[in-house]
Design an enzyme around this catalytic site. Structure first.
Site, PDB file in Angstrom:
ATOM      1  N   GLY A 129       0.820  -1.196   0.000  1.00  0.00           N
ATOM      2  CA  GLY A 129       0.000   0.000   0.000  1.00  0.00           C
ATOM      3  C   GLY A 129       0.857   1.250   0.000  1.00  0.00           C
ATOM      4  N   CYS A 130       0.262   2.378  -0.399  1.00  0.00           N
ATOM      5  CA  CYS A 130       1.036   3.621  -0.513  1.00  0.00           C
ATOM      6  C   CYS A 130       1.455   4.161   0.850  1.00  0.00           C
ATOM      7  CB  CYS A 130       0.249   4.655  -1.302  1.00  0.00           C
ATOM      8  SG  CYS A 130      -1.432   4.946  -0.729  1.00  0.00           S
TER       9      CYS A 130
END
Length: 320
Positions: A129-130
């Protein structure tokens, strides 16, 4: 030449992925799937590709014609897609959703700074995930050295593209512009993968990770401010981070203050640490669509196919 297929090609991450792969010297896109856009030109959805491609979205595809598939659909849809497919034995998968970040069904967690050699051998990679990318890069050197001994406090702010292409009450311009807000305080879904990976590096770590995410009034980029107790002095901490990232292709430990403009539109991550009393403060910055998503996915593809990690990703930040 690596033959590429993309599933779920209409979102922001898919658009960035297409942009990177069109210009990748060792990759060729064979299909971009989108049920809702089948038959339309890619440029009708991703206007920034105008003049670079005349490809169209497809509804049907043949997995035997590609070497790797990028899964860019919404969270939860990758598991459904995989269950419905009969995959060619040699096909490699890179999932940009959160479905396999627990490393189930043979997936390897795709953070190169942590799992480079495992990614090289993998046939299935779960892209991080970012927020998870930015926060873990701020903490990995401490966890790898067994120095996480206390609660971790994180405040991180992300651009509006992190919410995806589908508009909502908290993503449209008139609400987001000139505004800041907190969301999913202490409950964000990326906490699960962050906690799991820190414990893999430092099994004794069982303290809280207090994460307060914020929506920013800009389109792209993440800045994560992280602090925790640390026995090292500042010089020792900076050396620890410099050593940890000395061979990283895109992550750099720096001594000066960092900001988003240094990394937006690149696959770089910058991490700066400083000591304040007993607390170590780490600040990391990434582009949420590149190092936080599609750029890291291409970096993982390069590793999986034995290429230089930087291939197709030598992007430069704006001077202003």
């Amino acid at each position: 030449m690596i033959r590429v297929g993309i599933i779920g090609g209409a979102g922001y991450t898919a658009g960035e992925l297409i942009r990177l792969l069109i210009n990748h010297p060792q990759a060729e896109i064979r299909f971009v799937h989108s049920s809702s856009n089948a038959g339309n030109l890619l440029t009708e959805v991703h206007g920034g590709l105008e003049g670079e491609t005349r490809m169209r979205f497809c509804a049907e595809y043949d997995l035997r014609e590609v070497d790797v598939v990028f899964l860019c659909s919404a969270h939860g849809q990758s598991r459904t897609w995989l269950a419905e497919q009969k995959l060619p034995e040699e096909l490699r998968l890179i999932d940009l959703a959160q479905d396999f970040r627990d490393e189930s069904q043979g997936f390897v967690y795709g953070l190169p700074e942590m799992n480079r050699e495992r990614i090289r051998q993998a046939r299935r990679v779960a892209n991080p995930g970012c927020f998870a990318t930015a926060i873990q890069l701020a903490l990995l050197p401490l966890a790898a050295a067994g120095l996480l001994r206390d609660e971790i406090h994180v405040t991180a702010i992300t651009g509006s593209t992190g919410a995806g292409v589908k508009p909502s009450a908290t993503t449209h311009f008139s609400w987001r512009a000139s505004n800041l807000s907190v969301y999913k305080a202490f409950t964000h879904q990326h906490l699960k993968e962050i906690g799991r990976n820190l414990q893999l590096l430092e099994p004794s770590f069982n303290s809280e990770i207090n994460f307060v995410p914020m929506r920013g009034n800009f389109t792209r980029g993440i800045l994560a401010s992280v602090y925790t107790s640390c026995p090292l002095d500042e010089a020792e901490a900076r050396q620890l981070y410099a050593d940890c990232y000395a061979t990283a292709a895109f992550t750099h430990a720096v001594e000066h203050d960092v900001d988003l403009k240094q990394v937006v539109n690149t696959n770089k991550a910058l991490v700066q640490v400083a000591k304040h009393g007993s607390k170590l403060h780490a600040v990391s910055v990434v582009d949420n669509l590149l190092k936080g998503a599609s750029g890291q996915a291409v970096q993982n593809m390069n590793l999986m196919f034995g290429l230089d990690e930087r291939e197709g990703l030598r992007l430069k930040a704006s001077a202003f």
